[in-house]
Design a protein around this motif. Sequence first.
Motif, PDB file in Angstrom:
ATOM      1  N   LYS A  68       0.869  -1.229   0.076  1.00  0.00           N
ATOM      2  CA  LYS A  68       0.155   0.159   0.132  1.00  0.00           C
ATOM      3  C   LYS A  68       0.996   1.357  -0.196  1.00  0.00           C
ATOM      4  O   LYS A  68       2.266   1.024   0.045  1.00  0.00           O
ATOM      5  N   LEU A  69       0.295   2.374  -0.024  1.00  0.00           N
ATOM      6  CA  LEU A  69       0.925   3.875  -0.001  1.00  0.00           C
ATOM      7  C   LEU A  69       0.052   4.686   0.505  1.00  0.00           C
ATOM      8  O   LEU A  69      -1.254   4.740   0.095  1.00  0.00           O
ATOM      9  N   ASN A  70       0.465   5.320   1.552  1.00  0.00           N
ATOM     10  CA  ASN A  70      -0.237   6.346   2.274  1.00  0.00           C
ATOM     11  C   ASN A  70       0.072   7.782   2.084  1.00  0.00           C
ATOM     12  O   ASN A  70      -0.819   8.705   1.652  1.00  0.00           O
ATOM     13  N   GLN A 117       1.067  11.258 -10.659  1.00  0.00           N
ATOM     14  CA  GLN A 117       0.075  10.318 -11.644  1.00  0.00           C
ATOM     15  C   GLN A 117       0.336   8.872 -11.335  1.00  0.00           C
ATOM     16  O   GLN A 117      -0.749   8.037 -11.542  1.00  0.00           O
ATOM     17  N   ALA A 118       1.675   8.378 -11.305  1.00  0.00           N
ATOM     18  CA  ALA A 118       1.904   7.052 -10.946  1.00  0.00           C
ATOM     19  C   ALA A 118       1.284   6.609  -9.618  1.00  0.00           C
ATOM     20  O   ALA A 118       0.716   5.330  -9.465  1.00  0.00           O
ATOM     21  N   ALA A 119       1.364   7.273  -8.579  1.00  0.00           N
ATOM     22  CA  ALA A 119       0.868   6.986  -7.177  1.00  0.00           C
ATOM     23  C   ALA A 119      -0.716   7.122  -7.009  1.00  0.00           C
ATOM     24  O   ALA A 119      -1.120   6.469  -6.055  1.00  0.00           O
ATOM     25  N   ALA A 120      -1.277   7.928  -7.752  1.00  0.00           N
ATOM     26  CA  ALA A 120      -2.591   8.262  -7.404  1.00  0.00           C
ATOM     27  C   ALA A 120      -3.562   6.817  -7.165  1.00  0.00           C
ATOM     28  O   ALA A 120      -4.400   6.899  -6.332  1.00  0.00           O
ATOM     29  N   PRO A 121      -3.359   5.886  -8.177  1.00  0.00           N
ATOM     30  CA  PRO A 121      -4.244   4.740  -8.136  1.00  0.00           C
ATOM     31  C   PRO A 121      -4.005   4.035  -6.981  1.00  0.00           C
ATOM     32  O   PRO A 121      -5.047   3.561  -6.086  1.00  0.00           O
ATOM     33  N   ILE A 122      -2.822   3.832  -6.349  1.00  0.00           N
ATOM     34  CA  ILE A 122      -2.565   3.395  -4.810  1.00  0.00           C
ATOM     35  C   ILE A 122      -3.037   4.356  -3.886  1.00  0.00           C
ATOM     36  O   ILE A 122      -3.508   3.617  -2.605  1.00  0.00           O
ATOM     37  N   LEU A 123      -2.730   5.209  -3.751  1.00  0.00           N
ATOM     38  CA  LEU A 123      -3.234   6.495  -2.749  1.00  0.00           C
ATOM     39  C   LEU A 123      -4.675   6.280  -2.401  1.00  0.00           C
ATOM     40  O   LEU A 123      -5.188   6.503  -1.529  1.00  0.00           O
ATOM     41  N   ARG A 178      -8.050  19.259  -6.970  1.00  0.00           N
ATOM     42  CA  ARG A 178      -9.153  19.086  -7.507  1.00  0.00           C
ATOM     43  C   ARG A 178      -9.563  17.771  -8.234  1.00  0.00           C
ATOM     44  O   ARG A 178     -10.451  17.029  -8.007  1.00  0.00           O
ATOM     45  N   ALA A 179      -8.581  17.349  -8.824  1.00  0.00           N
ATOM     46  CA  ALA A 179      -8.491  16.166  -9.778  1.00  0.00           C
ATOM     47  C   ALA A 179      -8.606  14.888  -8.774  1.00  0.00           C
ATOM     48  O   ALA A 179      -8.978  13.757  -9.148  1.00  0.00           O
ATOM     49  N   LEU A 180      -7.778  14.733  -7.620  1.00  0.00           N
ATOM     50  CA  LEU A 180      -7.802  13.762  -6.933  1.00  0.00           C
ATOM     51  C   LEU A 180      -8.619  13.620  -5.594  1.00  0.00           C
ATOM     52  O   LEU A 180      -8.740  12.799  -4.803  1.00  0.00           O
ATOM     53  N   ALA A 181      -9.324  14.734  -5.453  1.00  0.00           N
ATOM     54  CA  ALA A 181     -10.642  14.856  -4.401  1.00  0.00           C
ATOM     55  C   ALA A 181     -11.737  13.961  -4.599  1.00  0.00           C
ATOM     56  O   ALA A 181     -11.892  13.754  -5.780  1.00  0.00           O
ATOM     57  N   PRO A 182     -12.268  13.359  -3.714  1.00  0.00           N
ATOM     58  CA  PRO A 182     -12.140  13.413  -2.384  1.00  0.00           C
ATOM     59  C   PRO A 182     -11.110  12.349  -1.879  1.00  0.00           C
ATOM     60  O   PRO A 182     -10.870  12.445  -0.340  1.00  0.00           O
ATOM     61  N   GLU A 183     -10.557  11.372  -2.385  1.00  0.00           N
ATOM     62  CA  GLU A 183      -9.893  10.578  -1.778  1.00  0.00           C
ATOM     63  C   GLU A 183      -8.468  10.940  -1.299  1.00  0.00           C
ATOM     64  O   GLU A 183      -7.975  10.366  -0.317  1.00  0.00           O
TER      65      GLU A 183
END
Length: 246
Positions: free
Chosen positions: A83-85, A126-132, A174-179
């Motif tokens: 995982k990644l936090n 970009q690379a981390a976003a799906p894991i985060l 904005r792009a990665l909210a709300p997660e």
Amino acid sequence: MTQPSKIAIVTGGGTGIGRAVSLKLAREGCAVAVVYSQSAKQADETVGLIQAQGRDAFGIRADVSDRTAVSAMIDSVVARWGKLNYLVNNAAITRQLPFDELDLVTDEIWDELLSVNLKGTFNCCQAAAPILRQQRGSAIVNVGSIAGETGYGSSLPYAVSKAAVHGMTKSLARALAPEVRVNCIAPGAVDTRWWSGYEEKMRKLSGALPLQRISTPEDIAESIYMLLISPSITGQILRAENGQTL
């Protein structure tokens, strides 16, 4: 090793602000991936310091301007910890150039600084976003610079690259909210190896600071950690500059 509560990646994690952030995160219970490009020895030392605290860490060599290398770096972290936090985008480069000599700014310098400072930051996000996005409370902190706010710093291309990082932070928030929360810290002068031999210029850039001090890497690490764990803060540029822009 003590079981980590959180997993963090720190780019440029072997020296200066990156080392201070890596050690701070370890003290707060994180396992840390210390990403480096050229500073292998320093990254190994940082990993050793973290392991001496009883926390897990490993070094990863990755050129953040290379999307393929960044993707492999994220895969390595997930393979090790699952995982990644947190992601701290600290990797950056500069050139010391007189501001009033525009002819010294070449295509090569533009390409080099924007490739690492701006594109590299985006590549990691970009690379981390799906894991985060899979972890509750995950966060990104981009390391900008007060040069991106004032337009003045070690060089014109550096200041522009950091201004772009500040703008991209708001777009990513904005792009990665709300997660995923995304914030940026904009340090003023910090006593790191970047300013070795340019101390007078550093003090000139800082001006008459109200707090009458130059920040340490540990100062900036504390502020970065605050942004990582603050659940109500996203899309913000935090100036950590001892009152320089008051």
